[in-house]
Scaffold this active site. Structure first.
Site, PDB file in Angstrom:
ATOM      1  N   GLU A  57       0.842  -1.210   0.000  1.00 23.10           N
ATOM      2  CA  GLU A  57       0.000   0.000   0.000  1.00 23.10           C
ATOM      3  C   GLU A  57       0.873   1.255   0.000  1.00 23.10           C
ATOM      4  OE1 GLU A  57      -1.565   1.807   3.494  1.00 23.10           O
ATOM      5  OE2 GLU A  57      -1.198   0.007   4.696  1.00 23.10           O
ATOM      6  N   ALA A  98     -13.068   1.213   6.686  1.00 22.23           N
ATOM      7  CA  ALA A  98     -13.553   0.549   5.471  1.00 22.23           C
ATOM      8  C   ALA A  98     -12.699  -0.669   5.125  1.00 22.23           C
ATOM      9  CB  ALA A  98     -13.560   1.538   4.307  1.00 22.23           C
ATOM     10  N   ASP A  99     -11.531  -0.788   5.756  1.00 24.40           N
ATOM     11  CA  ASP A  99     -10.690  -1.977   5.527  1.00 24.40           C
ATOM     12  C   ASP A  99     -11.460  -3.258   5.853  1.00 24.40           C
ATOM     13  OD1 ASP A  99      -8.687  -0.129   5.059  1.00 24.40           O
ATOM     14  OD2 ASP A  99      -7.501  -0.647   6.841  1.00 24.40           O
ATOM     15  N   LYS A 118      -3.971  -2.131  14.469  1.00 21.93           N
ATOM     16  CA  LYS A 118      -3.266  -1.126  15.259  1.00 21.93           C
ATOM     17  C   LYS A 118      -3.846  -1.039  16.667  1.00 21.93           C
ATOM     18  CE  LYS A 118      -3.609   1.742  11.853  1.00 21.93           C
ATOM     19  NZ  LYS A 118      -3.541   1.149  10.528  1.00 21.93           N
TER      20      LYS A 118
HETATM   21  N1  PSU Z   1      -0.789   0.468   8.822  1.00 22.63           N
HETATM   22  C1  PSU Z   1       0.310   1.198   9.101  1.00 22.63           C
HETATM   23  N2  PSU Z   1       0.307   2.524   8.835  1.00 22.63           N
HETATM   24  C2  PSU Z   1      -0.767   3.110   8.215  1.00 22.63           C
HETATM   25  C3  PSU Z   1      -1.921   2.356   7.921  1.00 22.63           C
HETATM   26  C4  PSU Z   1      -1.888   1.028   8.237  1.00 22.63           C
HETATM   27  O1  PSU Z   1       1.302   0.652   9.600  1.00 22.63           O
HETATM   28  O2  PSU Z   1      -0.702   4.307   7.923  1.00 22.63           O
HETATM   29  C5  PSU Z   1      -3.101   2.964   7.188  1.00 22.63           C
HETATM   30  C6  PSU Z   1      -3.610   1.914   6.214  1.00 22.63           C
HETATM   31  O3  PSU Z   1      -3.607   2.467   4.932  1.00 22.63           O
HETATM   32  C7  PSU Z   1      -5.008   1.620   6.675  1.00 22.63           C
HETATM   33  C8  PSU Z   1      -5.399   2.940   7.202  1.00 22.63           C
HETATM   34  O4  PSU Z   1      -5.841   1.143   5.657  1.00 22.63           O
HETATM   35  O5  PSU Z   1      -4.243   3.342   7.934  1.00 22.63           O
HETATM   36  C9  PSU Z   1      -6.670   2.870   8.034  1.00 22.63           C
HETATM   37  O6  PSU Z   1      -7.236   4.137   8.094  1.00 22.63           O
HETATM   38  P1  PSU Z   1      -8.724   4.298   8.635  1.00 22.63           P
HETATM   39  O7  PSU Z   1      -8.659   3.879  10.074  1.00 22.63           O
HETATM   40  O8  PSU Z   1      -9.030   5.780   8.461  1.00 22.63           O
HETATM   41  O9  PSU Z   1      -9.596   3.418   7.814  1.00 22.63           O
END
Ligand code: PSU
Ligand code: MN
Length: 315
Positions: free
Chosen positions: A30, A146-147, A164
């Site tokens: 990504e 949305a993941d 996370k």
């Molecule tokens: N994992 C990491 N660093 C990141 C992310 C994931 O180590 O920056 C990013 C990924 O792109 C993931 C996103 O899809 O954070 C999730 O964001 P949100 O919670 O807004 O969906």
């Protein structure tokens, strides 16, 4: 599965096109982690190192981003540099893909966005840091990445160091179970927790051997059970952060985010950057180490999937 019209939006880098031509396994990466997950210049260095880990193991890395109205599958060094330095790229999830493609802007794909593009390109394995998930306080905020919905519908195996630790991991696993997304673990029984090794929650199935992981995934997809698979593997011991410390600092960062009214897609980047400051950079070192380790696991899985082939798998 790979609609023709959607294919016409894809641009393959020369190394990725060459790998496809000879059937060398590909591993998607990504780009939000580059633009929103880590600061410059560590982001760029890590992106290059992660690609090298995959290449050294005999697979081909394909970092995915949106540039000039095209979905790029595999980036040149200049394109990586553009993303790493610009500070301007949009964070692109499923919702944002049409906007950024149609306007020709610069877009960094999240886990969800990358899964969509990887599936269009026929790439089965995708390596990230940690997946998005159900945020703490989601019963009030409705903040669910949305993941998770993408994992429910798009057939890509996502290698990660768990979800996370800023998230509600228990609710994240419940959501995945509801949507039929299997959570595999490699190297330990429990689901990993990004900066720390143990989330305290068991993964659904422990499969340490890439051949077993491949057999599981192939069986799911050969049965017509569309959707993703999560493969969790813990951050290397030497880079893991102490869990009490990270828990306290996460609480602090979450309180600050709330006090500052941070919402929507800005939440995760804010928390990652703030935890980096609060840990004096240790969380960034952990993040880098875990992504590189995930890349190893992902490359081995991609090779095993290529060996496994399709059809009824031998036991
Ligand atoms: N994992 C990491 N660093 C990141 C992310 C994931 O180590 O920056 C990013 C990924 O792109 C993931 C996103 O899809 O954070 C999730 O964001 P949100 O919670 O807004 O969906
Ligand atoms: Mn969110």
């Amino acid at each position: 599965m790979q609609p023709k019209l959607a294919q016409s939006w894809l641009t393959y880098s020369a190394p990725v096109a060459a790998a496809r031509a000879v059937g060398r396994p590909l591993v998607a990466l990504e780009s939000t982690i580059i633009t929103h997950g880590m600061p410059y210049p560590e982001n760029l260095r890590t992106a290059r190192e992660v690609e090298a880990v995959i290449r050294d193991l005999g697979a081909e890395p394909a970092t995915i981003a949106l540039i000039g109205g095209r979905i790029h599958i595999g980036l040149s060094d200049e394109e990586l540099e553009l993303l790493g330095r610009s500070g301007q790229a949009a964070k692109v999830s499923r919702r944002d893909l049409p906007a950024v493609l149609a306007s020709g802007g610069l877009g960094a794909t999240t886990v969800a966005g990358t899964m969509i593009c990887a599936a269009l390109a026929g790439i089965e394995v995708f390596v990230t840091g940690g997946i998005g998930g159900v945020h703490r306080g989601a019963p009030q905020s409705f903040d669910i990445s949305a993941d998770l919905q993408e994992l429910a519908r798009t057939s890509v195996a996502v290698v990660c160091a768990g979800a996370k630790s800023i998230l509600d991991i228990g609710l994240t696993l419940e959501y995945l179970e509801t949507h039929g997304v299997p959570v595999l673990s490699c190297g330990q029984d429990n689901f990993a927790a990004f900066y720390t090794r143990d989330s305290g929650f068991r993964a659904d199935y422990r499969l340490d051997d890439p051949a077993d992981q491949a057999r599981f995934i192939r069986t799911k997809w050969d049965l017509g059970l569309a959707g993703g698979v999560v493969l969790s593997t813990p951050v290397p011991e030497a880079a893991a952060l102490p869990s009490e410390e990270i828990a306290a600092l996460t609480d602090q960062a979450l309180a600050e985010a709330q006090a500052q009214g941070i919402s929507g897609k800005a939440v995760t980047p804010f928390l990652l950057a703030r935890i980096k400051e609060l840990t004096g950079g240790h969380s960034l070192a952990a993040n880098i180490a875990l992504v590189k380790h995930n890349a190893e696991v992902g490359a081995r899985l991609a090779l095993a999937l290529a060996r496994a082939g399709h059809g009824r798998v031998a036991v």
